[in-house]
Design an enzyme around this catalytic site. Structure first.
Site, PDB file in Angstrom:
ATOM      1  N   ARG A  60       0.818  -1.220   0.000  1.00 43.33           N
ATOM      2  CA  ARG A  60       0.000   0.000   0.000  1.00 43.33           C
ATOM      3  C   ARG A  60       0.851   1.268   0.000  1.00 43.33           C
ATOM      4  O   ARG A  60       0.417   2.326  -0.442  1.00 43.33           O
ATOM      5  CB  ARG A  60      -0.946   0.005   1.209  1.00 43.33           C
ATOM      6  CG  ARG A  60      -2.128   0.943   0.994  1.00 43.33           C
ATOM      7  CD  ARG A  60      -3.169   0.870   2.091  1.00 43.33           C
ATOM      8  NE  ARG A  60      -2.605   1.154   3.373  1.00 43.33           N
ATOM      9  CZ  ARG A  60      -2.762   0.391   4.456  1.00 43.33           C
ATOM     10  NH1 ARG A  60      -3.490  -0.702   4.403  1.00 43.33           N
ATOM     11  NH2 ARG A  60      -2.207   0.730   5.591  1.00 43.33           N
ATOM     12  N   TYR A 113     -12.474  22.323 -11.722  1.00 45.81           N
ATOM     13  CA  TYR A 113     -13.011  21.045 -12.213  1.00 45.81           C
ATOM     14  C   TYR A 113     -14.270  20.672 -11.408  1.00 45.81           C
ATOM     15  O   TYR A 113     -14.253  20.663 -10.175  1.00 45.81           O
ATOM     16  CB  TYR A 113     -11.909  19.995 -12.046  1.00 45.81           C
ATOM     17  CG  TYR A 113     -12.241  18.607 -12.502  1.00 45.81           C
ATOM     18  CD1 TYR A 113     -12.573  18.341 -13.820  1.00 45.81           C
ATOM     19  CD2 TYR A 113     -12.180  17.540 -11.607  1.00 45.81           C
ATOM     20  CE1 TYR A 113     -12.856  17.052 -14.232  1.00 45.81           C
ATOM     21  CE2 TYR A 113     -12.460  16.245 -12.020  1.00 45.81           C
ATOM     22  CZ  TYR A 113     -12.795  16.008 -13.333  1.00 45.81           C
ATOM     23  OH  TYR A 113     -13.075  14.731 -13.730  1.00 45.81           O
ATOM     24  N   ASP A 185      -4.392  23.063  -9.741  1.00 45.58           N
ATOM     25  CA  ASP A 185      -4.644  21.922 -10.616  1.00 45.58           C
ATOM     26  C   ASP A 185      -3.996  22.270 -11.961  1.00 45.58           C
ATOM     27  O   ASP A 185      -4.491  23.122 -12.697  1.00 45.58           O
ATOM     28  CB  ASP A 185      -6.156  21.686 -10.743  1.00 45.58           C
ATOM     29  CG  ASP A 185      -6.483  20.456 -11.574  1.00 45.58           C
ATOM     30  OD1 ASP A 185      -5.684  20.112 -12.478  1.00 45.58           O
ATOM     31  OD2 ASP A 185      -7.549  19.854 -11.341  1.00 45.58           O
ATOM     32  N   LYS A 210      -4.740  12.420 -18.136  1.00 40.35           N
ATOM     33  CA  LYS A 210      -4.867  13.220 -19.357  1.00 40.35           C
ATOM     34  C   LYS A 210      -3.580  13.108 -20.173  1.00 40.35           C
ATOM     35  O   LYS A 210      -3.339  12.084 -20.775  1.00 40.35           O
ATOM     36  CB  LYS A 210      -5.215  14.662 -18.977  1.00 40.35           C
ATOM     37  CG  LYS A 210      -6.408  14.763 -17.995  1.00 40.35           C
ATOM     38  CD  LYS A 210      -7.712  14.318 -18.611  1.00 40.35           C
ATOM     39  CE  LYS A 210      -8.832  14.065 -17.615  1.00 40.35           C
ATOM     40  NZ  LYS A 210      -9.210  15.164 -16.761  1.00 40.35           N
TER      41      LYS A 210
HETATM   42  C1  LIG Z   1      -9.994  15.066 -15.514  1.00 40.45           C
HETATM   43  C2  LIG Z   1      -9.584  16.101 -14.546  1.00 40.45           C
HETATM   44  C3  LIG Z   1      -9.380  15.790 -13.204  1.00 40.45           C
HETATM   45  C4  LIG Z   1      -9.672  14.430 -12.648  1.00 40.45           C
HETATM   46  O1  LIG Z   1      -8.900  13.419 -13.209  1.00 40.45           O
HETATM   47  P1  LIG Z   1      -9.439  11.890 -13.175  1.00 40.45           P
HETATM   48  O2  LIG Z   1      -8.213  11.105 -13.395  1.00 40.45           O
HETATM   49  O3  LIG Z   1     -10.460  11.789 -14.273  1.00 40.45           O
HETATM   50  O4  LIG Z   1     -10.039  11.667 -11.825  1.00 40.45           O
HETATM   51  C5  LIG Z   1      -8.952  16.794 -12.370  1.00 40.45           C
HETATM   52  N1  LIG Z   1      -8.741  18.043 -12.814  1.00 40.45           N
HETATM   53  C6  LIG Z   1      -8.926  18.376 -14.101  1.00 40.45           C
HETATM   54  C7  LIG Z   1      -8.668  19.764 -14.547  1.00 40.45           C
HETATM   55  C8  LIG Z   1      -9.366  17.417 -15.003  1.00 40.45           C
HETATM   56  O5  LIG Z   1      -9.589  17.764 -16.266  1.00 40.45           O
END
Ligand SMILES: *Cc1c(COP(=O)(O)O)cnc(C)c1O
Length: 407
Positions: A60, A113, A185, A210
């Protein structure tokens, strides 16, 4: 793992986090599956426990692949240390839960987000944390919103629906003067095109799902901190029990190696597509901070090293049959959530009414320019816009309303 000698970013991408000597010369780390990690003998076990070391003797707490990815990421972001999470959202929620406690006040940009916002509205408020949103363009004026109880300012620039930019240095100066930390973010720019720590952030979040993974085949997130923030974050992360899966981490390491070349193509194709769309009579507005004339362009030019392939536009119609014909005409863009993969996407967003800065009529559509030939993408998009235009979609249908002055 030692840090990489000083080099350009593309070279760093190929080297960061690698340690072939540790894996019989193999270029990449093997897949580490496992819960139990055996100790050689009592002394080894005892030493590891006393050190509370990074391989704290259980799956973990991570594997060598996880450490490799975290090392590479913190070098790329320019932070002190990173931790990987099973999704981007998990990375966002762990930041909020680790830096806030009951009675605190948190300021969150209004274009954050959506699922991060839902977490703040429901979980943070249930835990007695006061959540306040502010318009992304507020800049230094955020000073008047900061209070003695404000512990964290959470940003996303540009926001991944409306692409409004935030003046990070101005916010950072005001936040730090008031004793609050700043988290960003940073998924849109990836660690390559915005360096959060050079602009004063304490914490950076990546939805590695992404661009880092880049192939729409796994979910992953990561948090990188400066030294001060890491001292707060590090002791807490192990308490939540969120461990990334081994395949996903190896895929993320693989994705990192090609991130530089992929992003340059996403940037180029996205900007070419956005530019081609700006003059189309069915388009009210294109939302892309790298376009001269975009309200966020000056900030993008000042602070960013490049742009990704994600942007938006407003189609001059809200009629379902027009939208149906537009999406039906697109051959190279799939309708779907997420972005950052090799394939192009078009997402009907509609009217993001909860966003302070949103005062357009028409339909917001988010575009992710993938790795297809850019001319194919442009031709496909312009043809679909022609279809929408023939059915009445028009920039002149949609008078712009005055901006709301309160979030
Ligand atoms: C997609 C996204 C997230 C979350 O990512 P996941 O892997 O889908 O949980 C967070 N912040 C932004 C800006 C995003 O586009």
């Amino acid at each position: 793992m030692t840090s990489t000698p000083s080099c350009q970013q593309d070279t760093l991408l190929t080297r960061a986090g690698r340690d072939p000597g540790a894996y019989a010369g193999y270029v990449n780390p093997p897949l580490f599956r496992g819960s139990t990690i055996l100790a050689r003998d009592f002394e080894t076990w005892d030493d590891a426990q006393a050190a509370g070391g990074p391989y704290a003797r259980y799956g973990r707490f991570g594997s060598p692949s996880i450490r490799a990815f975290e090392t590479a990421l913190s070098e790329l972001e320019g932070g002190h240390a990173s931790h990987v999470f099973p999704s981007g959202l998990a990375a966002c929620t762990h930041v909020l839960m680790s830096f806030l406690r009951s009675g605190d006040h948190v300021l969150i940009t209004d274009n954050v987000y959506g699922p991060t916002r839902n977490f703040a509205d429901h979980v943070l408020r249930d835990f007695g944390i006061e959540v306040e949103y502010f318009p992304p363009a507020l800049g230094a004026a955020i000073g008047s919103r900061l209070r003695a109880r404000t512990r964290l300012v959470f940003l996303e620039t540009p926001g991944s629906l409306t692409f409004e930019m935030t003046d990070v240095p101005a916010i950072e100066r005001a936040a730090h003067a008031a004793g609050a930390l700043v988290a960003i973010d940073n998924s849109w720019a990836s660690p390559l095109y915005f360096k959060p720590f050079e602009h004063g952030a304490d914490i950076s979040v990546q939805a590695a799902t992404k661009y880092i993974l880049g192939h729409s085949d796994a979910l992953l997130g990561a948090v990188t901190c400066n030294e001060h923030a890491w001292r707060i974050f590090q002791p807490r992360i192990g308490l939540f029990g969120a461990t990334a899966g081994p395949e996903d981490v190896n895929l993320a390491l693989r994705g990192l190696r090609t991130l530089g070349v992929r992003l340059r193509q996403h940037w180029q194709s996205g900007l070419a597509l956005a530019t081609a769309m700006t003059c189309h009579p069915a388009v009210v507005r294109v939302l892309h901070p790298a376009l001269p004339g975009d309200p966020g362009h000056a900030l993008w030019k000042r602070d960013f090293l490049g742009a990704s392939g994600l942007f938006g536009f407003v189609l001059g119609s809200e009629q379902k049959p027009v939208l149906s014909a537009f999406f039906g005409a697109l051959k190279h863009f799939g309708i779907g959530l997420s972005w950052g993969g090799f394939e192009s996407l078009a997402l009907p967003v509609g009217r993001p009414a909860r966003l302070a800065g949103w005062h357009e009529t028409g339909t917001l559509i988010r575009i992710h320019a993938g790795l297809e030939d850019p001319q194919d993408l442009i031709q496909d998009m312009l043809a679909a816009l022609d279809v929408a235009h023939a059915l009445g979609a028009s920039a002149s249908n949609t008078p712009r309303l005055p901006p709301a002055d309160k979030p």
